[in-house]
Design a protein around this motif. Structure first.
Motif, PDB file in Angstrom:
ATOM      1  N   GLN A   1     -44.438 -38.915   6.039  1.00  8.25           N
ATOM      2  CA  GLN A   1     -43.323 -38.394   5.370  1.00  8.25           C
ATOM      3  C   GLN A   1     -43.141 -37.023   5.247  1.00  8.25           C
ATOM      4  O   GLN A   1     -42.214 -36.090   5.586  1.00  8.25           O
ATOM      5  CB  GLN A   1     -43.017 -39.205   4.027  1.00  8.25           C
ATOM      6  CG  GLN A   1     -42.459 -40.513   4.287  1.00  8.25           C
ATOM      7  CD  GLN A   1     -42.193 -41.121   2.873  1.00  8.25           C
ATOM      8  OE1 GLN A   1     -41.972 -40.375   1.813  1.00  8.25           O
ATOM      9  NE2 GLN A   1     -42.041 -42.551   3.100  1.00  8.25           N
TER      10      GLN A   1
ATOM     11  N   PHE B   1     -38.046 -45.580   0.918  1.00  5.67           N
ATOM     12  CA  PHE B   1     -37.966 -44.381   0.475  1.00  5.67           C
ATOM     13  C   PHE B   1     -37.524 -44.652  -1.019  1.00  5.67           C
ATOM     14  O   PHE B   1     -36.839 -45.426  -1.457  1.00  5.67           O
ATOM     15  CB  PHE B   1     -36.736 -43.631   1.059  1.00  5.67           C
ATOM     16  CG  PHE B   1     -36.936 -43.558   2.824  1.00  5.67           C
ATOM     17  CD1 PHE B   1     -37.704 -42.351   2.747  1.00  5.67           C
ATOM     18  CD2 PHE B   1     -36.161 -44.100   3.417  1.00  5.67           C
ATOM     19  CE1 PHE B   1     -37.979 -41.718   4.200  1.00  5.67           C
ATOM     20  CE2 PHE B   1     -36.687 -43.868   5.012  1.00  5.67           C
ATOM     21  CZ  PHE B   1     -37.459 -42.403   5.244  1.00  5.67           C
TER      22      PHE B   1
ATOM     23  N   GLN C   1     -35.685 -39.608  -3.528  1.00 11.76           N
ATOM     24  CA  GLN C   1     -35.597 -39.144  -2.059  1.00 11.76           C
ATOM     25  C   GLN C   1     -34.172 -39.314  -1.864  1.00 11.76           C
ATOM     26  O   GLN C   1     -33.617 -38.451  -1.103  1.00 11.76           O
ATOM     27  CB  GLN C   1     -36.560 -39.783  -1.264  1.00 11.76           C
ATOM     28  CG  GLN C   1     -38.197 -39.430  -1.625  1.00 11.76           C
ATOM     29  CD  GLN C   1     -39.113 -40.029  -0.530  1.00 11.76           C
ATOM     30  OE1 GLN C   1     -38.943 -41.251  -0.259  1.00 11.76           O
ATOM     31  NE2 GLN C   1     -40.188 -39.270  -0.061  1.00 11.76           N
TER      32      GLN C   1
ATOM     33  N   LEU D   1     -38.803 -32.364  -0.867  1.00 10.21           N
ATOM     34  CA  LEU D   1     -39.384 -33.834  -0.327  1.00 10.21           C
ATOM     35  C   LEU D   1     -40.681 -33.659   0.131  1.00 10.21           C
ATOM     36  O   LEU D   1     -41.685 -34.467   0.079  1.00 10.21           O
ATOM     37  CB  LEU D   1     -38.360 -34.618   0.419  1.00 10.21           C
ATOM     38  CG  LEU D   1     -37.213 -35.089  -0.258  1.00 10.21           C
ATOM     39  CD1 LEU D   1     -36.110 -35.460   0.670  1.00 10.21           C
ATOM     40  CD2 LEU D   1     -37.363 -35.837  -1.421  1.00 10.21           C
TER      41      LEU D   1
END
Length: 284
Positions: free
Chosen positions: A13, A75, A79, A102
């Motif tokens: 991520q 998620f 986020q 993020l």
């Protein structure tokens, strides 16, 4: 409530948000970036599957946040909230700032971040970006890293924000406050919950009636909590030299025309001779 992901998922991520942030600066379309980056990620993680779902939503609605909200098991709500705010047309919170925040969050989770550090990071993102506290804190409370006690306290903070000093609320939820109650011989029943350590309580007590950003900075200095990355302003000097070169060329042309006119040798017919030759011949 969703479960915490494996460390490899947070690593990928963070890499995804990093690539999107870097390549969006080159004005590349989000859809093309996701289609390309999908093949650069580990197929042993679930992120490529999540990107496929996000691409489908992006093609239909032009937004990513609705797909991220539906993928709440992968998620987090925070986020999705940051991406949804970046996709609004107001332009106050840019996509580059959301991806940068993020990316840093995913890297902190990879390093085994604590609930205390993650809370201060999330809260600072809301403060610095001037996002809605009610919706933002609600999204924070739904993070799987927080248990039920944490969730209730964050929702209480949401109701008290703006009415009670933030440093006071953190101090009252710290072990330093509990130790002071015990030292004074007062009961601790009905107090708390004591979610923060003694050092957090002392730092919060020392930053009462101050800007919350000073509190976050002190936590980062003394406890090593993650810093919220700041977006760098655009360097306008990069385009300054080409602009100056074009202006100098125009000035040189004007000066040359003025010198020819002063000497009496300016022939203005040469500026329309080419146009004159291109005219069709007159009929007899």
């Amino acid at each position: 409530m969703a479960n915490l992901l494996d460390q490899s998922e947070y690593i990928e991520q963070g890499y995804l948000f990093q690539l999107l942030r870097e390549r969006l600066a080159e004005n590349a379309p989000m859809q093309e970036l996701l289609e390309q980056i999908k093949y650069e990620l580990l197929t042993t993680t679930n992120l490529p599957l999540a990107i496929d779902y996000m691409l489908t939503e992006l093609k239909h609605s032009g937004l990513m946040s609705p797909a991220m909200l539906r993928l709440s098991h992968y998620f987090t709500a925070f986020q999705s909230y940051l991406i949804s705010q970046a996709e609004q047309e107001t332009g106050r919170f840019t996509m580059g700032a959301a991806l940068q925040a993020l990316e840093a969050e995913a890297k902190y989770r990879t390093a085994g971040g604590s609930p205390q550090g993650l809370f201060f990071y999330h809260f600072e993102v809301l403060c610095r970006s001037r996002l809605n506290y009610d919706k933002g804190l609600t999204a924070i409370s739904n993070d799987p890293i927080y248990d039920l006690t944490w969730k209730k306290w964050i929702l209480m903070l949401r109701a008290q924000i703006g009415l009670v000093d933030t440093a006071d609320l953190i101090f009252l939820a710290s072990e330093d406050y509990r130790d002071k109650l015990i030292a004074a011989g007062e009961p601790v029943e009905g107090k708390g919950p004591f979610l923060f350590g003694t050092r957090e309580g002392r730092i919060a007590f020392g930053n009462r009636r101050k800007d919350p950003l000073f509190l976050f900075a002190a936590m980062q200095r003394h406890l090593g909590y993650p810093k919220v990355p700041r977006t760098k302003p655009r360097d306008e000097n990069r385009d300054l030299i080409p602009q100056l070169a074009r202006r100098i060329e125009r000035l040189e042309s004007r000066i040359k025309l003025m010198e020819e006119e002063r000497r009496g040798g300016l022939d203005i017919t040469r500026f329309y001779e080419k146009h004159k030759n291109n005219l069709p011949p007159l009929d007899d």
